[in-house]
Design a protein around this motif. Structure first.
Motif, PDB file in Angstrom:
ATOM      1  N   MET A   1      48.302  31.457  86.244  1.00 15.90           N
ATOM      2  CA  MET A   1      48.472  31.519  84.775  1.00 15.90           C
ATOM      3  C   MET A   1      49.360  33.033  84.349  1.00 15.90           C
ATOM      4  N   SER A   2      49.462  33.778  85.431  1.00 13.96           N
ATOM      5  CA  SER A   2      49.999  35.121  84.962  1.00 13.96           C
ATOM      6  C   SER A   2      51.639  34.740  85.054  1.00 13.96           C
ATOM      7  N   ASP A   3      52.207  33.302  85.365  1.00  8.74           N
ATOM      8  CA  ASP A   3      53.598  32.937  84.803  1.00  8.74           C
ATOM      9  C   ASP A   3      53.877  32.486  83.337  1.00  8.74           C
ATOM     10  N   PHE A   4      52.879  32.582  82.476  1.00  8.26           N
ATOM     11  CA  PHE A   4      52.862  32.117  81.219  1.00  8.26           C
ATOM     12  C   PHE A   4      53.707  33.357  80.432  1.00  8.26           C
ATOM     13  N   THR A   5      54.600  32.723  79.506  1.00  6.76           N
ATOM     14  CA  THR A   5      55.641  33.857  78.853  1.00  6.76           C
ATOM     15  C   THR A   5      55.081  34.014  77.536  1.00  6.76           C
ATOM     16  N   SER A   6      54.064  33.632  77.147  1.00  8.73           N
ATOM     17  CA  SER A   6      53.464  33.574  75.613  1.00  8.73           C
ATOM     18  C   SER A   6      51.814  33.213  75.890  1.00  8.73           C
ATOM     19  N   ASN A   7      51.171  33.720  74.936  1.00  8.04           N
ATOM     20  CA  ASN A   7      49.870  33.284  74.836  1.00  8.04           C
ATOM     21  C   ASN A   7      49.579  31.635  74.290  1.00  8.04           C
ATOM     22  N   PHE A   8      50.514  31.110  73.881  1.00 10.50           N
ATOM     23  CA  PHE A   8      50.349  29.828  73.404  1.00 10.50           C
ATOM     24  C   PHE A   8      49.840  28.793  74.546  1.00 10.50           C
ATOM     25  N   TRP A   9      50.641  28.868  75.822  1.00 11.35           N
ATOM     26  CA  TRP A   9      50.230  28.087  76.826  1.00 11.35           C
ATOM     27  C   TRP A   9      48.882  28.446  77.198  1.00 11.35           C
ATOM     28  N   SER A  10      48.450  29.680  77.436  1.00 14.76           N
ATOM     29  CA  SER A  10      47.127  29.863  77.970  1.00 14.76           C
ATOM     30  C   SER A  10      45.968  29.312  76.912  1.00 14.76           C
ATOM     31  N   ILE A  11      46.152  29.358  75.453  1.00 15.18           N
ATOM     32  CA  ILE A  11      45.263  29.047  74.544  1.00 15.18           C
ATOM     33  C   ILE A  11      45.372  27.636  74.706  1.00 15.18           C
ATOM     34  N   LEU A  78      34.013  27.298  85.046  1.00 15.79           N
ATOM     35  CA  LEU A  78      35.075  27.966  84.427  1.00 15.79           C
ATOM     36  C   LEU A  78      34.707  29.327  84.160  1.00 15.79           C
ATOM     37  N   ALA A  79      33.318  29.555  83.907  1.00 15.64           N
ATOM     38  CA  ALA A  79      32.963  31.038  83.737  1.00 15.64           C
ATOM     39  C   ALA A  79      33.076  31.967  84.755  1.00 15.64           C
ATOM     40  N   ALA A  80      32.685  31.470  85.934  1.00 12.32           N
ATOM     41  CA  ALA A  80      32.988  32.185  86.971  1.00 12.32           C
ATOM     42  C   ALA A  80      34.487  32.332  87.823  1.00 12.32           C
ATOM     43  N   TYR A  81      35.274  31.434  87.521  1.00 16.45           N
ATOM     44  CA  TYR A  81      36.324  31.240  88.474  1.00 16.45           C
ATOM     45  C   TYR A  81      37.758  31.044  87.328  1.00 16.45           C
ATOM     46  N   PRO A  82      38.795  31.462  87.643  1.00 21.01           N
ATOM     47  CA  PRO A  82      39.818  31.210  86.669  1.00 21.01           C
ATOM     48  C   PRO A  82      40.019  29.436  86.606  1.00 21.01           C
ATOM     49  N   GLY A  83      40.481  29.159  85.239  1.00 19.53           N
ATOM     50  CA  GLY A  83      40.467  27.803  84.941  1.00 19.53           C
ATOM     51  C   GLY A  83      40.851  27.654  83.552  1.00 19.53           C
ATOM     52  N   LEU A  84      40.604  28.689  82.648  1.00 22.88           N
ATOM     53  CA  LEU A  84      40.653  28.855  81.150  1.00 22.88           C
ATOM     54  C   LEU A  84      41.926  29.806  80.859  1.00 22.88           C
ATOM     55  N   GLY A  85      43.334  29.138  81.070  1.00 21.05           N
ATOM     56  CA  GLY A  85      44.179  29.890  80.585  1.00 21.05           C
ATOM     57  C   GLY A  85      44.535  31.310  81.708  1.00 21.05           C
TER      58      GLY A  85
END
Length: 304
Positions: A1-11, A78-85
């Motif tokens: 998810m570090s490749d996102f260029t804005s917060n939009f895609w994470s959200i 999802l609380a323990a591992y990456p998966g939410l933006g």
């Protein structure tokens, strides 16, 4: 998810994931509440293929609870591992961290073995069956994609088993090539050679240097034009390993043979790159791989 260029895609990803899980839970709840009116014989009244009757038996509770447990597990995961933006998870787990840990473990386990090879001469390493087995795996994983599984290369990729080397074939030079990589640059030479006919004549002269089929008249006319090439390939055409200039007299053609291929090379030039392996392989691995590659064209006798 570090490749996102804005917060939009994470959200967006976070919302889509949570809404999807909640929608599954809602669908399960609605389905569990819905009651089908049964007939006196406990069927729904639906009949298929004349005699297949649908019974009105409820789903087993244990089956339904499996769905519920799966959904709860999804929230916990999802609380323990990456998966939410951009959320990294409470455990801080990453693929890179897992990879680095595995590589560090492997390095620690193999360090004593590589230490033994490091104390040996490259020629002796090339005679060691265990070292060559390791070298073969390193070659298959890092070199075979370009040079082929048999190391005989293809058009544009050197044959490592024939004893013909652009930059030198000693164990030290091979190790240097693996560590630092190489960039081969043949500049376009048509302007220095002359007219298109001069280029054709020069191509036939180059063919004549290796005894390849050629037009002798054109070759004689092209010989004076070879002065434009001699600075790199030498007056005798035998090349210069310090510059990575190929030997034109050995009938080994990296980028194709014949008038058309040589004319295209003179007109257009060529840039080739051998990527450096220092960032991918340890110094000890490069040492074993260099000995393996050297052994491909020197065929050392295995140690007894």
């Amino acid at each position: 998810m570090s490749d996102f260029t804005s917060n939009f895609w994470s959200i967006y990803v976070t919302a889509l994931t949570i809404v999807g899980i909640i929608a599954c839970l809602l669908l399960l709840w609605i389905t569990a509440r819905k009651k089908v009116v049964a007939t006196s014989d406990n069927t729904t009244g639906h009949v298929w293929d004349e005699d297949l009757t649908e019974m009105n038996n409820p789903m087993p509770r244990w089956w339904m609870w499996l769905f519920v447990i799966t959904i709860v597990f999804g929230f916990g995961y999802l609380a323990a591992y990456p998966g939410l933006g951009k959320f990294t998870g409470k455990l801080g787990w990453t693929q890179k961290g897992e990879y680095d840990a595995e590589m560090a473990k492997a390095k620690t386990e193999l360090e004593p073995l590589y230490a033994r090879f490091a104390s040996m001469k490259p020629e002796d390493v090339a005679r060691d069956p265990q070292a060559m087995a390791i070298g073969d795996r390193l070659f298959m994983n890092n070199c075979a994609q370009c040079h082929g599984s048999d190391a005989r290369g293809s058009k544009g990729f050197p044959n490592l088993a024939d004893g013909d080397w652009l930059h030198g074939g000693s164990p030290e030079k091979i190790r240097e090539t693996l560590t630092l990589g190489r960039i081969g640059n043949m500049p376009p030479m048509a302007a220095a050679v002359g007219t298109p006919e001069d280029v054709r004549n020069l191509a036939h002269y180059v063919l004549s240097l290796s005894g390849s089929p050629h037009d002798s008249l054109r070759a004689s006319l092209g010989k004076p034009k070879f002065m434009a090439c001699a600075a790199c390939h030498g007056m005798d055409g035998k090349g210069n390993q310090a510059l990575g200039a190929p030997n034109l007299t050995d009938d080994i053609w990296l980028h194709g043979w014949g008038e058309a291929a040589i004319t295209a090379m003179i007109n257009n030039g060529k840039v080739n790159q051998m990527p450096a392996q220092a960032e991918k392989l340890t110094e000890a691995q490069i040492g074993v791989l260099a000995a393996y590659v050297w052994g491909l064209s020197n065929k050392p006798t295995a140690a007894k």
